[in-house]
Design a protein around this motif. Structure first.
Motif, PDB file in Angstrom:
ATOM      1  N   ARG A  93      -2.031  -0.371  -9.112  1.00  0.00           N
ATOM      2  CA  ARG A  93      -0.752   0.274  -8.841  1.00  0.00           C
ATOM      3  C   ARG A  93      -0.471   1.307  -9.918  1.00  0.00           C
ATOM      4  O   ARG A  93      -0.308   0.964 -11.094  1.00  0.00           O
ATOM      5  CB  ARG A  93       0.376  -0.754  -8.807  1.00  0.00           C
ATOM      6  CG  ARG A  93       1.746  -0.144  -8.492  1.00  0.00           C
ATOM      7  CD  ARG A  93       2.875  -1.145  -8.661  1.00  0.00           C
ATOM      8  NE  ARG A  93       2.745  -2.273  -7.761  1.00  0.00           N
ATOM      9  CZ  ARG A  93       3.590  -3.276  -7.733  1.00  0.00           C
ATOM     10  NH1 ARG A  93       4.624  -3.301  -8.584  1.00  0.00           N
ATOM     11  NH2 ARG A  93       3.424  -4.276  -6.874  1.00  0.00           N
ATOM     12  N   PRO A  94      -0.381   2.590  -9.556  1.00  0.00           N
ATOM     13  CA  PRO A  94      -0.110   3.625 -10.560  1.00  0.00           C
ATOM     14  C   PRO A  94       1.337   3.572 -11.028  1.00  0.00           C
ATOM     15  O   PRO A  94       2.211   2.987 -10.373  1.00  0.00           O
ATOM     16  CB  PRO A  94      -0.398   4.928  -9.805  1.00  0.00           C
ATOM     17  CG  PRO A  94      -0.134   4.592  -8.368  1.00  0.00           C
ATOM     18  CD  PRO A  94      -0.553   3.159  -8.209  1.00  0.00           C
ATOM     19  N   TRP A 131       3.806   8.339  -1.050  1.00  0.00           N
ATOM     20  CA  TRP A 131       2.512   8.029  -1.648  1.00  0.00           C
ATOM     21  C   TRP A 131       1.446   7.990  -0.569  1.00  0.00           C
ATOM     22  O   TRP A 131       1.719   7.632   0.578  1.00  0.00           O
ATOM     23  CB  TRP A 131       2.559   6.694  -2.377  1.00  0.00           C
ATOM     24  CG  TRP A 131       3.467   6.682  -3.568  1.00  0.00           C
ATOM     25  CD1 TRP A 131       4.814   6.511  -3.569  1.00  0.00           C
ATOM     26  CD2 TRP A 131       3.079   6.882  -4.928  1.00  0.00           C
ATOM     27  NE1 TRP A 131       5.298   6.578  -4.845  1.00  0.00           N
ATOM     28  CE2 TRP A 131       4.254   6.795  -5.703  1.00  0.00           C
ATOM     29  CE3 TRP A 131       1.862   7.103  -5.568  1.00  0.00           C
ATOM     30  CZ2 TRP A 131       4.237   6.949  -7.087  1.00  0.00           C
ATOM     31  CZ3 TRP A 131       1.840   7.239  -6.946  1.00  0.00           C
ATOM     32  CH2 TRP A 131       3.017   7.168  -7.692  1.00  0.00           C
ATOM     33  N   GLU A 139      -6.974   3.254  -3.713  1.00  0.00           N
ATOM     34  CA  GLU A 139      -6.381   4.082  -4.763  1.00  0.00           C
ATOM     35  C   GLU A 139      -5.187   4.851  -4.211  1.00  0.00           C
ATOM     36  O   GLU A 139      -5.239   5.414  -3.124  1.00  0.00           O
ATOM     37  CB  GLU A 139      -7.431   5.056  -5.317  1.00  0.00           C
ATOM     38  CG  GLU A 139      -6.981   5.838  -6.532  1.00  0.00           C
ATOM     39  CD  GLU A 139      -8.082   6.697  -7.116  1.00  0.00           C
ATOM     40  OE1 GLU A 139      -7.848   7.355  -8.148  1.00  0.00           O
ATOM     41  OE2 GLU A 139      -9.185   6.710  -6.530  1.00  0.00           O
TER      42      GLU A 139
END
Length: 289
Positions: A93-94, A131, A139
């Motif tokens: 998780r960015p 997102w 990713e």
């Protein structure tokens, strides 16, 4: 006195060599044909027991032998859905991507990209970020991070919040409509995000607000803007522009390959007074070129 040779015995299917039967069975490319072949007699059934005769049928079904090493077993997994199982998309998780409830989620790029927009945090705060996730790797990438887009909203009763459509060139656009901006406040704004593509290119996608009149780029929303509503339905309509130009034919081929439509229909639902609606509105991207 001349001796007569005994009459030759008629050959039977059982007398055919195993190698010949396996060669014949291997030419059958449909699983149903192999099943019928096995019901002829015991010799045919023994030939079908050999795994390699199922290779052509497995290839026709779009499968691979996999870890089992047996084409027949792999084909059975496909036909019976025995190999279906959940798997976690472990891409990490960015920073900036938080857990949320009631977001709008869409698939594009032939199912290789997942788009997540909006939603609400645990304290009820609405989100406005978008997102894109690469489905194969898990990713995440921020979509149009520097572009002003829709205000924060969530989609608890909005039938998904929109859809992914194709324009006249065959490019994919995300259409987001409506949503709950805050408790008791819904709007009828329509936004487009795109052109879409690989998740790693999401930073180059752009938001544009759609109006009820023709504007920049030829965007046209048919009829008046739909009134704000919830518990409504979205329906995607397919079909190409129908023009005979080479560009239109190529765009139609890309659209057919993607399996996406070019028009979105909004129907039914309830207004802010909880009164049912019957109005139907159509948004078409066919005029975008």
């Amino acid at each position: 006195q001349q001796l007569l040779a005994p009459p030759a015995m008629a050959a039977t299917l059982e007398a055919l060599s195993a190698e010949l039967l396996e060669t014949i069975a291997a030419e059958l490319t449909a699983a149903a044909d192999l099943g019928r072949f096995a019901r002829v007699c015991r010799a045919f059934a023994r030939a079908v027991q050999m795994g390699h005769v199922w290779r052509a049928a497995l290839a026709l079904a779009g499968g691979a032998i996999g870890r089992s090493g047996c084409p027949r077993r792999a084909l059975r997994q496909i036909v019976t859905l025995g190999g279906c199982s959940w798997s976690a998309a472990e891409g990490g998780r960015p920073a900036g991507l938080c857990a949320r409830a009631h977001p709008a989620a869409f698939a594009c790029n032939d199912g290789r990209t997942l788009i997540l927009f909006g939603g609400a945090q645990a304290d009820g705060t609405c989100l406005s970020d978008a997102w894109a996730m690469d489905v194969s790797s898990g990713e995440w990438f921020p979509a149009a991070p520097a572009d002003p887009g829709p205000c924060a909203r969530t989609f608890p009763a909005d039938c998904g919040g929109g859809a992914v459509l194709c324009d006249a060139r065959g490019f994919e656009f995300l259409v987001v409509h409506g949503g709950l901006r805050e408790q008791g406040h819904r709007d009828s704004e329509t936004w487009l995000l795109g052109p879409l593509g690989e998740a790693r290119t999401a930073a180059r996608w752009r938001w544009s607000k759609l109006h009820a009149r023709r504007g920049v780029g030829g965007l046209l929303e048919r009829g008046p803007t739909p009134e704000a509503r919830f518990y409504h339905r979205f329906t995607v309509l397919g079909g190409s522009s129908g023009e005979g130009s080479a560009r239109a034919v190529a765009a139609g081929a890309r659209q057919a390959q993607s399996g996406l439509g070019s028009s979105l229909v909004i129907s039914g639902g309830c207004n802010y007074m909880l009164r049912p609606l019957l109005s139907v509105h159509v948004l078409s991207l066919r005029g975008i070129a």
